[in-house]
Design an enzyme around this catalytic site. Structure first.
Site, mmCIF file in Angstrom:
data_model
loop_
_atom_site.group_PDB
_atom_site.id
_atom_site.type_symbol
_atom_site.label_atom_id
_atom_site.label_comp_id
_atom_site.label_asym_id
_atom_site.label_seq_id
_atom_site.Cartn_x
_atom_site.Cartn_y
_atom_site.Cartn_z
ATOM 1 N N THR A 137 0.816 -1.207 0.000
ATOM 2 C CA THR A 137 0.000 0.000 0.000
ATOM 3 C C THR A 137 0.852 1.260 0.000
ATOM 4 O O THR A 137 1.872 1.309 0.685
ATOM 5 C CB THR A 137 -0.846 -0.006 1.291
ATOM 6 N N THR B 116 0.751 0.197 6.556
ATOM 7 C CA THR B 116 0.860 -0.770 5.471
ATOM 8 C C THR B 116 1.035 -2.141 6.092
ATOM 9 O O THR B 116 1.479 -2.263 7.224
ATOM 10 C CB THR B 116 2.038 -0.408 4.541
ATOM 11 N N GLY B 117 0.672 -3.158 5.357
ATOM 12 C CA GLY B 117 0.803 -4.512 5.886
ATOM 13 C C GLY B 117 -0.552 -5.181 6.028
ATOM 14 O O GLY B 117 -1.513 -4.797 5.367
#
Ligand code: SD4
Length: 344
Positions: free
Chosen positions: A201, A252-253
């Site tokens: 992302t 993110t992640g």
């Protein structure tokens, strides 16, 4: 703060050539020590943030608004067909649909979001329109697509031949397992060597010359997710949060763990209490570790934060998270995020 960190220069664009309007501005807060505010500044997740930051900087250096800068910035990876985790070219869900998530937030606390939207290449711009043209915050699925079409966006096939090929490879085993930093790094690099830009992302945070903050976040989500699955990225407070008094954060992640902890809101609230950006990100990561140690050791989550003074920091569960910074002094700069778990 920078002396503690490892900077990786990726090419040099002189500050002079970028014609910046402002760099460090000192201000005296009543009764407090003198603070230096770094502005304008833009930061964003992963190495591909460098190109995104450059587009944002084109606006910031001309005294443009942070909101315009973050929208223009994240449109760069959205349009990059080699990027298999953001925008057109993103890997599809397990049924072969590319479904996009995005959100945006401005200095006034206005926000807009689209989730699980198909066929529209720039979800961040649709999210902005949701914010500016509707009484709502979030549109999803068919409704988001319809709203986009009614506002002049064109429907197009977002599934590129190479992403379709990757999906068909995945279908052979149908093994859904998020891999560190990119959901399917080994898959993509071993079986599809052409796909080099397998990052995640993009979350972007910016302060403009007026000292105002905005943020944007956009993704195709976890590759080969269940149809209808929505992650943290379009959820205000999870994938992105901005408070103009304090700062902003993005993530993110693996989005499920970020949503469970309302991660970006948590980071901003910790900064409000006086945490540095890095310490706030670390504390948010440690909540994930504390609540779900068994899951946390096998997934990646990274937070990135920018406070009102233009100080930034990050922290991730695992090694490998990077972010890009651009201001009047530093362009094309990539910094490695600090992390909790030692590499295996
Ligand atoms: C999601 N956070 O959909 C996004 C995807 C991502 O690394 O960042 N992947 O959960």
């Amino acid at each position: 703060m920078h002396s503690r960190r490892k900077f990786i220069k990726q090419g040099i664009l002189g500050a002079a050539s970028l014609g910046t309007v402002a760099s460090a501005i000192s201000c005296q807060e009543a009764g407090k020590e003198k603070k230096t505010v770094r502005k304008p500044i833009v930061i964003s997740t992963w190495d591909f943030g460098v190109a995104a930051n450059q587009a944002a900087w084109e606006i910031l250096k001309k005294n443009g608004r942070a909101l315009d800068a973050v929208e223009a910035g994240v449109k760069v990876p959205e349009a990059d067909l080699k990027n298999v985790t953001v925008g057109k070219g993103g890997y599809p869900d397990r049924d072969g649909h590319v479904t996009l998530d995005a959100c945006i937030m401005d200095e006034l606390g206005n926000c807009g979001s689209v989730a699980a939207m198909e066929d529209i290449a720039h979800p961040i711009s649709v999210a902005r329109l949701v914010m500016e043209k509707t009484p709502h915050v979030m549109l999803m699925g068919a409704g988001a697509r319809q709203f986009a079409l009614e506002n002049g966006f064109q429907a197009e096939n977002l599934l590129t031949p190479s992403s379709e090929e990757a999906w068909k490879e995945w279908l052979k085993e149908k093994n859904y397992k998020p891999v560190m930093n990119i959901e399917n790094k080994s898959f993509a690099t071993e079986k599809l060597p052409g796909n080099k830009y397998n990052h995640d992302t993009i979350g972007m945070l910016a302060i403009d010359a007026d000292g105002n903050l905005s943020g944007a976040c956009t993704t195709s989500g976890m590759a080969f997710k269940m149809h209808g699955r929505v992650g943290d990225s379009p959820i205000i407070g999870a994938g992105l949060y901005v408070d103009n008094e304090v700062g902003g954060a993005t993530s993110t992640g693996v989005g499920e763990e970020v949503i469970r902890n309302v991660g970006s809101f948590l980071v901003v609230e910790l900064m409000r209490q006086g945490y540095s950006p890095e310490d706030a990100c670390k504390e948010a990561v440690m909540r994930i570790v504390k609540k779900k140690p068994d899951i946390a050791k096998d997934i990646q989550v990274g937070f990135l934060a920018l406070n009102k003074n233009g100080e930034y920091g990050s922290y991730a569960l695992q090694d490998g998270f990077t972010f890009a910074i651009c201001d009047s002094e530093k362009q094309d700069l990539i910094e490695k995020g600090k992390f909790h778990y030692q590499p295996k």
